[in-house]
Design a protein around this motif. Structure first.
Motif, PDB file in Angstrom:
ATOM      1  N   LEU A  57      -1.685  10.416   1.609  1.00  0.00           N
ATOM      2  CA  LEU A  57      -1.670   9.464   2.568  1.00  0.00           C
ATOM      3  C   LEU A  57      -2.638   8.289   2.283  1.00  0.00           C
ATOM      4  O   LEU A  57      -2.388   7.328   2.620  1.00  0.00           O
ATOM      5  CB  LEU A  57      -2.268  10.299   3.925  1.00  0.00           C
ATOM      6  N   ALA A  58      -3.762   8.716   1.676  1.00  0.00           N
ATOM      7  CA  ALA A  58      -4.569   7.573   1.279  1.00  0.00           C
ATOM      8  C   ALA A  58      -4.023   6.895   0.095  1.00  0.00           C
ATOM      9  O   ALA A  58      -4.195   5.329   0.307  1.00  0.00           O
ATOM     10  CB  ALA A  58      -5.787   8.140   0.428  1.00  0.00           C
ATOM     11  N   ARG A  59      -3.179   7.356  -0.643  1.00  0.00           N
ATOM     12  CA  ARG A  59      -2.538   6.536  -1.765  1.00  0.00           C
ATOM     13  C   ARG A  59      -1.414   5.699  -1.151  1.00  0.00           C
ATOM     14  O   ARG A  59      -1.206   4.438  -1.457  1.00  0.00           O
ATOM     15  CB  ARG A  59      -1.923   7.457  -2.662  1.00  0.00           C
ATOM     16  N   SER A  60      -0.540   6.030  -0.134  1.00  0.00           N
ATOM     17  CA  SER A  60       0.174   5.313   0.605  1.00  0.00           C
ATOM     18  C   SER A  60      -0.360   4.237   1.343  1.00  0.00           C
ATOM     19  O   SER A  60       0.175   3.066   1.550  1.00  0.00           O
ATOM     20  CB  SER A  60       1.146   6.145   1.506  1.00  0.00           C
ATOM     21  N   HIS A  61      -1.383   4.515   1.882  1.00  0.00           N
ATOM     22  CA  HIS A  61      -2.189   3.435   2.764  1.00  0.00           C
ATOM     23  C   HIS A  61      -2.653   2.447   1.663  1.00  0.00           C
ATOM     24  O   HIS A  61      -2.516   1.222   2.132  1.00  0.00           O
ATOM     25  CB  HIS A  61      -3.440   3.998   3.328  1.00  0.00           C
ATOM     26  N   GLU A  62      -2.950   2.592   0.467  1.00  0.00           N
ATOM     27  CA  GLU A  62      -3.534   1.848  -0.389  1.00  0.00           C
ATOM     28  C   GLU A  62      -2.338   0.944  -0.852  1.00  0.00           C
ATOM     29  O   GLU A  62      -2.539  -0.283  -1.087  1.00  0.00           O
ATOM     30  CB  GLU A  62      -4.186   2.282  -1.799  1.00  0.00           C
TER      31      GLU A  62
END
Length: 165
Positions: A57-62
């Motif tokens: 999720l953090a990767r997609s948010h970035e």
């Protein structure tokens, strides 16, 4: 006359078996340890799944830079982190299984072998799924935007097509 120290054929050596200490469990300790290890591995797997989910999720948010309506970016490639994490867990479980089997804990070691095989199958399935993704198709090349000159011969479009204009 035989000496009491000598070993007769067919008779087990009582002194050797008494001197050797057994590390094999007695009673229900072996299956109980197997169950405890499986529960501990399930908890570790759940924690790893939560970590991998939050990381994804953090990767997609970035990738969208915090914009909710941002279009998805180009495929950055396959993320092999889940495969590596599950493989390390499977290797750890396999090592524990080998040590348990060497120590005579057959039920616990057997359950660890089953868990290690299941994790190994999961690693292979995840790796095949990750490597089997097709690369995104390249964008189609746009047609040229220059305007062709009109046909001035007074004929129809077939006549202009044959003339090369």
């Amino acid at each position: 006359m035989t000496h009491p120290e000598s070993r007769l054929p067919g008779r087990p050596d009582e002194r050797a078996s008494a001197a050797r200490s057994s590390s094999a469990p007695g009673g229900c300790a072996d299956p109980l340890v197997g169950v405890v290890l499986v529960v501990a591995e399930a908890a570790a797997g759940a924690l790893l799944a939560i970590w991998l989910t939050v990381r994804g999720l953090a990767r997609s948010h970035e990738a969208t830079e915090g914009k909710v309506s941002a279009p998805p970016s180009a495929d950055p490639g396959t993320d092999w982190t889940p495969v590596v994490v599950i493989a390390v867990l499977a290797l750890l479980v396999a090592c524990v299984a080998a040590e348990l089997l060497r120590g005579g804990w057959y039920w616990s070691g057997g359950t660890q072998v089953v868990v290690a095989v299941a994790l190994g199958v999961t690693v292979l399935a995840t790796a095949v799924q990750g490597s089997g993704r097709e690369a995104p198709e390249p964008a189609p090349v746009p047609a040229p935007t220059y305007a062709s000159p009109p046909c001035r011969s007074g004929g129809d479009s077939d006549e202009c097509a044959r003339s090369g204009r």
